[in-house]
Design a protein around this motif. Structure first.
Motif, short mmCIF file in Angstrom:
data_model
loop_
_atom_site.label_atom_id
_atom_site.label_comp_id
_atom_site.label_asym_id
_atom_site.label_seq_id
_atom_site.Cartn_x
_atom_site.Cartn_y
_atom_site.Cartn_z
N LYS A 1 0.67 -1.25 0.00
CA LYS A 1 -0.08 0.09 0.01
C LYS A 1 0.89 1.14 0.16
O LYS A 1 0.70 2.32 -0.71
N LYS A 2 1.86 1.21 0.73
CA LYS A 2 2.88 2.44 0.58
C LYS A 2 3.61 2.69 -0.41
O LYS A 2 3.73 3.70 -0.85
N TYR A 3 3.90 1.35 -0.92
CA TYR A 3 4.51 1.54 -2.61
C TYR A 3 3.54 2.08 -3.38
O TYR A 3 3.83 3.01 -4.06
N PHE A 4 2.30 1.53 -3.45
CA PHE A 4 1.46 1.95 -4.63
C PHE A 4 1.20 3.56 -4.06
O PHE A 4 0.85 4.16 -5.28
N GLU A 5 0.96 4.11 -2.97
CA GLU A 5 0.89 5.58 -2.55
C GLU A 5 2.27 6.37 -3.23
O GLU A 5 1.85 7.30 -3.93
N PHE A 6 3.41 5.78 -3.10
CA PHE A 6 4.49 6.44 -3.73
C PHE A 6 4.51 6.42 -5.29
O PHE A 6 4.70 7.32 -5.65
N ARG A 7 4.05 5.24 -6.02
CA ARG A 7 3.99 5.22 -7.44
C ARG A 7 2.81 6.27 -7.85
O ARG A 7 3.24 6.94 -8.75
N LYS A 8 1.80 6.42 -7.02
CA LYS A 8 0.85 7.36 -7.33
C LYS A 8 1.41 8.80 -7.35
O LYS A 8 1.16 9.66 -8.19
N ALA A 9 2.32 9.22 -6.38
CA ALA A 9 2.57 10.41 -5.86
C ALA A 9 3.48 10.78 -7.12
O ALA A 9 3.55 11.84 -7.96
N GLU A 10 4.48 9.83 -7.47
CA GLU A 10 5.35 10.00 -8.79
C GLU A 10 4.59 10.17 -10.07
O GLU A 10 4.70 11.21 -10.81
N LYS A 11 3.53 9.43 -10.24
CA LYS A 11 2.74 9.49 -11.52
C LYS A 11 2.06 11.03 -11.70
O LYS A 11 2.11 11.40 -12.73
N TYR A 12 1.71 11.66 -10.59
CA TYR A 12 0.99 12.97 -10.58
C TYR A 12 2.06 13.95 -10.16
O TYR A 12 1.45 15.22 -9.79
N GLY A 13 3.31 13.83 -10.20
CA GLY A 13 4.21 14.87 -10.06
C GLY A 13 4.29 15.36 -8.68
O GLY A 13 4.79 16.46 -8.48
N ASP B 1 5.96 15.24 -4.88
CA ASP B 1 7.13 15.32 -4.24
C ASP B 1 7.13 13.85 -3.16
O ASP B 1 6.11 13.97 -2.43
N PRO B 2 7.64 12.62 -3.69
CA PRO B 2 7.40 11.46 -2.90
C PRO B 2 7.83 11.69 -1.52
O PRO B 2 7.56 11.08 -0.60
N ASP B 3 8.93 12.51 -1.31
CA ASP B 3 9.32 12.86 -0.08
C ASP B 3 8.40 13.33 1.07
O ASP B 3 8.48 13.65 2.47
N MET B 4 7.23 13.93 0.40
CA MET B 4 6.06 14.68 1.16
C MET B 4 5.16 13.51 1.47
O MET B 4 4.23 13.53 2.37
N VAL B 5 5.30 12.29 1.18
CA VAL B 5 4.38 11.13 1.46
C VAL B 5 4.86 10.37 2.55
O VAL B 5 5.95 10.48 2.88
N ASP B 6 3.99 10.02 3.62
CA ASP B 6 4.42 9.40 4.87
C ASP B 6 4.75 7.90 4.72
O ASP B 6 3.95 7.18 4.58
N TYR B 7 6.16 7.59 4.74
CA TYR B 7 6.39 6.09 4.43
C TYR B 7 7.08 5.77 5.97
O TYR B 7 8.08 4.96 5.79
N GLU B 8 6.59 6.00 6.89
CA GLU B 8 7.19 5.53 8.28
C GLU B 8 7.07 3.95 8.45
O GLU B 8 6.32 3.39 7.83
N ASN B 9 7.59 3.50 9.48
CA ASN B 9 7.47 2.01 9.83
C ASN B 9 7.98 1.11 8.79
O ASN B 9 7.37 -0.30 8.67
#
Length: 463
Positions: A436-448, A450-458
């Protein structure tokens, strides 16, 4: 003639740098690897799937497709944990069948299938699925030593796997326990009893692996797993070049060109230096660790034990824990120590020592193993320990997956908002929160975004 499977794209970096090699580091050398003439390239499976999603923000399926695009002549091989697939629990048969179908559709030729307990019931579904899709089903027998493990048992297991449809048999020595003359005897016994190719996989941890290969080849072993020298030795495999040079000019000559292999080595040398300088490659894993032979503890398991004891400020208990591991293993029916049984036995040994009372604290994984949820152990579980741990619950004797209802439809429905390709269902099935976290990262990249703004803790990696 002996053949070689090259492990640099999978187990070599899994064993030395916790599976952190990126596809961008592999891509430039793939065509040269394809040109060597290997029996196969082990390029996928094991911990690579988890690591791609969890740490590298890579789609493991895209990695496989990229490798296949560049590797046109050589067979691609993967490691599969039977009913566990690439995860850490049993999955329903429909998930296993779909995973195997997609692995082969995306480029895998040979699937090495093993079960941590050598319970062939946990391997059968994957073998049948592989054969159905036209793949080569290589069934593995996990090698270990104990009062119940002997030539007769290993041969019996191999025969049952061949009867199930295995196209070849792998002796999987995950801890580097197999000594040269024991390898000779085992390969000879297998060659006399099963009429399929025999392959050996081992690790250099105890310092004997190259000698083990030589004796195995003399006994008729068809294929051995090696790693190109910059990522060989220690907890990895014997060096490809050394094995090729040793066999040159003999009846076992591999036919591989040492000069071409040197070009591969030259590519990986700077990468090795980078891994050393960054701390990703710890010089400790490159030496010989004789504790492997004394306590039968794989290298990765040792580092995990040290980590657990450090967290409890109890590193002084290390020797005590090492001595407790064989006792727990005996109580639990002498399971081979490989994922996930190595983690289960190791953690229980740590708890037994730290608590000052054996089995005072029992994790759910230990209970599941003792109950039969992972399958049948090589020897019966100690009845007194089983009674104490299960506390009135009855052990199960059926194949564990018989208790799991089909789950593919529900999984697909659960993750449909993330679905971009069929394979995403499988990524989610194996590692729901990580995927799920990867899918969110992929979506963030797709729509431009910044992946660093997405929360990927744990992001904590299970060993």
């Amino acid at each position: 003639m002996a053949k070689i499977t090259e492990t640099v794209l999978r187990d070599a970096h899994q064993s030395l740098i916790a599976t952190r090699m990126k596809i961008d580091e592999m891509a430039p050398i793939l065509e040269k690897l394809d040109d060597i003439g290997y029996h196969s390239l082990e390029a996928w499976g094991g911990a690579t799937f988890d690591s791609c999603l969890r740490f590298l923000n890579e789609d493991p399926w895209e990695r496989l497709r990229t490798i296949r695009k560049h590797v046109k002549k050589t067979k691609l091989q993967m490691l599969l944990r039977g009913q566990n697939l690439l995860g850490y629990k049993h999955y329903a048969d429909d998930v296993v069948e779909y995973f195997v179908q997609k692995a082969i559709a995306n480029g895998i030729d040979i699937i090495r299938i093993f079960d941590a307990l050598n319970d062939v019931r946990n391997i059968e579904t994957a073998i049948k699925a592989c054969k159905k899709e036209g793949g080569h089903a290589q069934a593995a027998v996990c090698y270990t030593t104990s009062p119940v493990h002997n030539l007769d048992l290993f041969v019996k297991d191999a025969k049952r796997l061949v009867d199930m449809g295995a196209d070849s048999i792998c002796i999987k020595d995950m801890a580097g326990l197999m000594l040269p003359y024991a390898a000779y005897d085992l390969v000879k016994a297998l060659k006399e009893n099963v009429k399929v190719p025999i392959q050996i996989h081992t690790h250099y941890t105890s310092g004997v692996a190259s000698m083990t290969y030589l004796k195995a080849i003399e006994a008729g072993c068809d294929v051995v797993d090696c790693a190109i020298s910059p990522l060989a030795l220690g907890t990895s495999q014997p060096p490809t070049e050394s094995v090729v040079a040793t066999l040159k000019g003999t009846e076992y000559d591999t036919g591989l060109d040492i000069n071409k292999l040197n070009e591969i080595a030259e590519y990986f040398k700077p990468l090795r230096e980078e891994y050393l300088n960054s701390g990703l490659l710890d010089a400790k894993v490159l030496g010989v660790d004789i504790n492997t032979l004394i306590y039968q503890v794989p290298g990765g398991m040792l580092s995990n034990l040290v980590s657990q004891l450090k967290q409890s400020n109890a590193l002084d208990k290390f020797e005590e824990v090492l001595k407790e591991i064989p006792k727990v293993r005996e109580d639990f029916g002498f399971p081979p120590l490989v994922t996930p049984t190595s983690q289960i036995v190791g953690t229980q040994a740590v708890l037994n020592v730290l608590m000052g009372e054996r089995y005072k604290m029992v994790p759910k994984e230990s209970k599941a193993l003792v109950k039969g949820e992972y399958g049948k152990t090589p020897a019966p579980v100690n009845p007194e320990i089983q009674k104490k741990i299960l506390n009135g619950e009855k052990p199960i004797t059926k194949r564990p997956a018989d208790f799991i209802k089909p789950e593919l439809k529900n999984i697909k429905n659960e993750m449909k908002e993330y679905l971009e390709q069929d394979e995403d269902v499988l990524s989610y099935a194996l590692f729901p929160s990580v995927a799920k976290k990867y899918f969110e990262f992929r979506k963030a990249e797709k729509y431009g975004i910044d992946p660093d703004m997405v929360d990927y803790e744990n992001r904590v990696h299970p060993v």
